[in-house]
Design an enzyme around this catalytic site. Sequence first.
Site, mmCIF file in Angstrom:
data_model
loop_
_atom_site.group_PDB
_atom_site.id
_atom_site.type_symbol
_atom_site.label_atom_id
_atom_site.label_comp_id
_atom_site.label_asym_id
_atom_site.label_seq_id
_atom_site.Cartn_x
_atom_site.Cartn_y
_atom_site.Cartn_z
ATOM 1 C CD GLU A 150 2.521 -3.014 -1.981
ATOM 2 O OE1 GLU A 150 2.081 -3.531 -2.696
ATOM 3 O OE2 GLU A 150 3.101 -3.141 -0.794
ATOM 4 C CD GLU A 184 -1.408 -2.304 0.384
ATOM 5 O OE1 GLU A 184 -2.508 -2.874 0.107
ATOM 6 O OE2 GLU A 184 -1.318 -1.591 -0.735
#
Length: 834
Positions: A266, A195
């Site tokens: 995710e 991320e």
Amino acid sequence: MAETASSSRTSNFLLGAAAFMLLVAHTYGRATAGMPVKVTYDRRSIIVNGSRELLFSGSVHYTRSTPDMWPDIINKAKEGGLNLIQTYVFWNIHEPVQGQFNFSGNYDLVKFIRLIGDSGLWVTLRIGPYIEAEWNMGGFPYWLREVNGIVFRSDNEPFKYHMKRYAEMIVNLMTKEKLWADQGGPIILAQIENEYNNVQVSYREKGKRYIKWAAEMAVELYNGVPWIMCKQKNAPPSVISTCNGRQCGDTFPGPNGPDKPTLWTENWTAQYRVFGDSPSQRAAEDIAFSVARFFARNGTLNNYYMYHGGTNFGRTSSSFVTTRYYDEAPLDEYGLKREPKFGHLRDLHKALRLCKKPLLWGDFKVQKPTPDLEIITYESDKYKVCCAFLSNNKTREGATIDFRGVGYYLPPKSISILPDCHTVVYNTQTHTSRNLVVSERAKMGKWEMLRESIPTMADLELKSQAPMELYTLTKDTSDYAWYSTSMELDDLDLPMRADIFPVLRVATLGHALLAFVNEQFVGFGHGSNIEKSHVLRNPISSLKRGLNNITLLAMTVGFPNSGAYMEKRFAGPRLVTIEGLMSGTLDITQNTWTQQVGMKGERLQVFTEQGSKKVEWLPLMNNSTTATPRPVTWYKTYFDAPEGNDPVAIRMSSMGKGMVWVNGNSIGRYWVSYLSALQAPTQQIYHIPRAYLKPTSNLLVVFEDSGNGNDGDPEKIEIVTVNRDTICSVISEFKSGDIANPVKAAQLACPDNKVIGKVEFVGFGEIEGACGQFRHGNCTSSSSNARQVVEQECLGKKSCRIPMERERFVDKADGCPQIAKTLAIQVACAPPVN
């Protein structure tokens, strides 16, 4: 026109005979286990050994459970329809001291991956080394912070040197153990970074150079499997960019190139909790809807984060994160199936597998009869296959959609899957309620206590002009650090009136703080996950003429785990004043302080059998003036292991804040005095793995650090066992015009070879509440034989099926014929009686 019903509020499945045979005939998972396979990809999917794959993945972190739990968790994941397990690699537990490595016990990464492979599943290895994961320092070891000139996650030579050295060590370990897919192992994907898009702008050009370097470094280390980067819009071409979030079917713009597949790394099954939070929930229906929508829009890998959350043992959680992690996952903290989430997603995977060939080889087409209704088809004339997704995006209204001459009823916010472009597949929902049973066998012995002394300036060794920064002081070796200073006061300084007291004011960067003046407790204060800084401002009644000692106990509740420039975060007291003196406000920040890291009990390891013998424990006598419980107090007792094989936990409702050890193993931080907006603790029950227990005489040690002014009562602590033996089924009719289309039957099944021992609730009509708390609504059948029907079908059986036939549950006259009925059944499972 014919009318067909799909009943559940998301992707809905009923496997008919033909569909079931197709499913049985379909092989998934590692058909080539132990044999080297080539892993590549194209725009449609990951390709394993020349075969395109639909990948159903779940995150399971080896550090958040014990090795004895791993096989059961992995087997349940496979039972839930997964063919891929995703895990991070945790740098700070593998290299806590620079150059010293630990891959044993809970940290045996190789054993964990081998178990996954032996179960016929694949692995995604998220090397990081930055992982976030609500893990202390996002996985970075503390020593990295003190490397001269380092800037984390940037084009910074010291950081890149240590990052590459660590990544190379992990890659080489996997290679040595032959765990990559092209060596015959289960690892088919690897991830570098995590991320980074969230922080890249903070590093400007150095961020762009860093992410390019990270991708090239990873591929250079090992190019036998594809590498991915999650949530990275402009990922370098050598890696695949992926999506994180709750609705990637709608929010993901696609990967970083036309030749790359659409992957979801995710899919958050709920939300992690921090102390002070209210409960987090995400409905099984919403998750299933999002997954079906993602696969309908070219997605071919979905990963549930988390599939099993587990436990943040010891001091491993990041700032303010609870010890329990993602308990709302399909497998709860204890590894028990959470229904309907587990079963609903399992059946979704079955339905999507029936669409595998058209999804991977068919032509994509979308039609929108209305702005809220959507028909997506994957069809191939060459292979004579077709799959359709019928979607109703309205959140409050059902709708009927016409598809190829047939009307299909769609509940609000739902997707129906037609693996042959004709037959809807759907199922009913089973729910479970978690039960806590106080153990009869694990009664506590007599409690004893040990008080930490409140040090003065002369007792502490580390000297500085002002209070030292807390992170740098503790170096992540303890949650605690003492600070002390002293000052002389005379009668002209002290208030003249007996009803007026000076005030101690401590401004701190976090996370929590205890204050003492002349060894008398003054107060406790803390920040929050959002605002870690706080000000403690409490009156002092113990100031005196002469020498006065000011002592603070500063506390961390985990290190930060996200954001830019993590190496530049700070905590601890920064401004200390005494207000209300006759001479005015006295700033004692620069008064010269002494400090010490940790508690004496920590240094002596009084939480171990050997360490507990090094000190003198006092009997717990609540009425004694010499042994009254208070903050910074240790408590000790023994208990026997609970009966049975169910998971074990400890109820800490009577305590404040601190840590718990069982036989020397830290089960994590507790904080029940920090109430949520609902005026309830975020977590009261804490997991004790069975692997930590002996049959008898288990040492239980509790360190109560704050007391929160109430000191806590250890005698009310309870050992409980945990089960999900309360099983429920809830099924509903949905009406379209004058036609009611009921689900075929309610289905119930007990876990762990148990049988249905008692029928606790049966309702037909309007039902309120949820499993474990059902209530009859305003219009519910009063049929006297409803319970008898269920008892005849279910009692004494491992599973049962109750057809939803109105005449069996409704009296001669239906008092509410205008409403669609709900059938709710709750039963209790128990071991079979011989």
